[in-house]
Design a protein around this motif. Sequence first.
Motif, PDB file in Angstrom:
ATOM      1  N   VAL A 293       0.842  -1.195   0.000  1.00 36.46           N
ATOM      2  CA  VAL A 293       0.000   0.000   0.000  1.00 36.46           C
ATOM      3  C   VAL A 293       0.877   1.245   0.000  1.00 36.46           C
ATOM      4  CG1 VAL A 293      -2.059  -0.998   1.026  1.00 36.46           C
ATOM      5  CG2 VAL A 293      -0.273  -0.155   2.518  1.00 36.46           C
ATOM      6  N   GLU A 294       0.647   2.102  -0.979  1.00 39.15           N
ATOM      7  CA  GLU A 294       1.380   3.361  -1.100  1.00 39.15           C
ATOM      8  C   GLU A 294       0.454   4.522  -1.442  1.00 39.15           C
ATOM      9  OE1 GLU A 294       4.855   5.499  -3.831  1.00 39.15           O
ATOM     10  OE2 GLU A 294       4.593   3.322  -3.937  1.00 39.15           O
ATOM     11  N   THR A 295      -0.618   4.255  -2.195  1.00 42.51           N
ATOM     12  CA  THR A 295      -1.482   5.309  -2.722  1.00 42.51           C
ATOM     13  C   THR A 295      -2.914   5.155  -2.218  1.00 42.51           C
ATOM     14  OG1 THR A 295      -2.121   4.029  -4.659  1.00 42.51           O
ATOM     15  CG2 THR A 295      -0.090   5.323  -4.834  1.00 42.51           C
ATOM     16  N   CYS A 296      -3.734   6.154  -2.513  1.00 43.41           N
ATOM     17  CA  CYS A 296      -5.159   6.071  -2.174  1.00 43.41           C
ATOM     18  C   CYS A 296      -5.805   4.852  -2.829  1.00 43.41           C
ATOM     19  CB  CYS A 296      -5.876   7.340  -2.623  1.00 43.41           C
ATOM     20  SG  CYS A 296      -5.431   8.823  -1.698  1.00 43.41           S
ATOM     21  N   ALA A 297      -5.458   4.597  -4.084  1.00 43.83           N
ATOM     22  CA  ALA A 297      -6.024   3.438  -4.776  1.00 43.83           C
ATOM     23  C   ALA A 297      -5.611   2.136  -4.103  1.00 43.83           C
ATOM     24  CB  ALA A 297      -5.574   3.442  -6.245  1.00 43.83           C
ATOM     25  N   ASP A 298      -4.364   2.085  -3.599  1.00 41.72           N
ATOM     26  CA  ASP A 298      -3.896   0.883  -2.898  1.00 41.72           C
ATOM     27  C   ASP A 298      -4.696   0.646  -1.618  1.00 41.72           C
ATOM     28  OD1 ASP A 298      -1.902   0.473  -4.807  1.00 41.72           O
ATOM     29  OD2 ASP A 298      -0.373   1.534  -3.640  1.00 41.72           O
ATOM     30  N   ILE A 299      -5.033   1.720  -0.915  1.00 40.57           N
ATOM     31  CA  ILE A 299      -5.823   1.587   0.311  1.00 40.57           C
ATOM     32  C   ILE A 299      -7.199   1.024  -0.014  1.00 40.57           C
ATOM     33  CG2 ILE A 299      -6.933   2.867   2.178  1.00 40.57           C
ATOM     34  CD1 ILE A 299      -4.519   4.790   2.091  1.00 40.57           C
ATOM     35  N   ASP A 300      -7.808   1.525  -1.061  1.00 40.83           N
ATOM     36  CA  ASP A 300      -9.116   1.001  -1.477  1.00 40.83           C
ATOM     37  C   ASP A 300      -9.023  -0.486  -1.808  1.00 40.83           C
ATOM     38  OD1 ASP A 300     -10.163   3.533  -1.149  1.00 40.83           O
ATOM     39  OD2 ASP A 300     -10.041   4.044  -3.282  1.00 40.83           O
ATOM     40  N   ALA A 301      -7.942  -0.864  -2.511  1.00 35.44           N
ATOM     41  CA  ALA A 301      -7.758  -2.267  -2.892  1.00 35.44           C
ATOM     42  C   ALA A 301      -7.533  -3.135  -1.656  1.00 35.44           C
ATOM     43  CB  ALA A 301      -6.581  -2.397  -3.859  1.00 35.44           C
ATOM     44  N   LEU A 302      -6.791  -2.610  -0.681  1.00 32.60           N
ATOM     45  CA  LEU A 302      -6.553  -3.362   0.550  1.00 32.60           C
ATOM     46  C   LEU A 302      -7.866  -3.597   1.306  1.00 32.60           C
ATOM     47  CD1 LEU A 302      -4.768  -4.540   2.838  1.00 32.60           C
ATOM     48  CD2 LEU A 302      -4.524  -2.187   3.704  1.00 32.60           C
ATOM     49  N   CYS A 303      -8.652  -2.561   1.434  1.00 33.90           N
ATOM     50  CA  CYS A 303      -9.930  -2.691   2.150  1.00 33.90           C
ATOM     51  C   CYS A 303     -10.820  -3.728   1.472  1.00 33.90           C
ATOM     52  CB  CYS A 303     -10.639  -1.344   2.215  1.00 33.90           C
ATOM     53  SG  CYS A 303      -9.809  -0.122   3.273  1.00 33.90           S
ATOM     54  N   ALA A 304     -10.846  -3.710   0.152  1.00 31.64           N
ATOM     55  CA  ALA A 304     -11.647  -4.685  -0.583  1.00 31.64           C
ATOM     56  C   ALA A 304     -11.113  -6.095  -0.376  1.00 31.64           C
ATOM     57  CB  ALA A 304     -11.660  -4.344  -2.072  1.00 31.64           C
TER      58      ALA A 304
END
Length: 309
Positions: A293-304
Amino acid sequence: MKLAFLYAGQGSQHPGMGADLYQAYPEFRAVLDGARLDFDIKTVSFTDPDGVLNQTEYTQPCMVAFAAGMTAILAGKGIRPNYAAGLSLGEYSALAAAGVFTATQAVELAAFRGRAMAQAAAGVPCGMTAVLGLDRDKLQAACQAASSEGVVEIANYNCPGQLVIGGHKAAVDAAAARAKELGAKRCLPLKVSGPFHTSLLAPAGDALRQRFASEHFGPMQFPVLFNCLGREMGEGDTIPALLERQVQSSVYMEDTIRRMEDLGVDTIVEIGPGKVLSGFVKKTAPAIKTIPVETCADIDALCAALKGE
């Protein structure tokens, strides 16, 4: 699920890191805005106009601030680990995540550590070289064979087949040549400013010991695995002593990853920037799932991913 956070170390930094997080998340802004440093951490991290981000004394606080901000974002989403560790500098981020340091304290300590390491390395004709495709024992023998040229030691046990040696340049070069004779596939000199994680950094360890005498260390809220041990701290270990030792001795990242696997960790979140540590995990314990996780998109992907979506 058993979740671990693994924090990136020096070398993964790049201009622009955290810029999108700063705009999107108040938790991230709070960490960077709260940094008490003698330079503007946002300018250096986001645009680096003076080209200083790769200098140790700037890299370290910027990386820890990024990590602490990301940790705060994940905590706000209810994502907390069972274990944590970090590569070198990343250990400070892991300790902050575990509540040993506040975010501001960790950033300030990283700045102090960076200056101490730069000062310890100043004027030392040094080098570090990645050695690929050779086992530990043979590389240790290569270092011993080159010891007449100066200090040369294994600084990083990253993953199977990827080790790093450091020390006096002549000794490092001699050890690399011997490593090739012993079967190393490649020896790649690294662009670094000091012989990190070798005994030549003892003055930095001394400086840290003096600094730690006036620091508050909070209770650890979950176990952190330490670089110089490759595992959790044991009876008789103290965090200040381990951090003093860490700067001048080997980083056992491969051992740390194997220990996480033994502890039942099945998912590792690499808190970047970068994906270097995910690569180490895949080569060491491929059954463990890694999510950088590095970016906002990565955070969304992690949560999913954690929700099973």
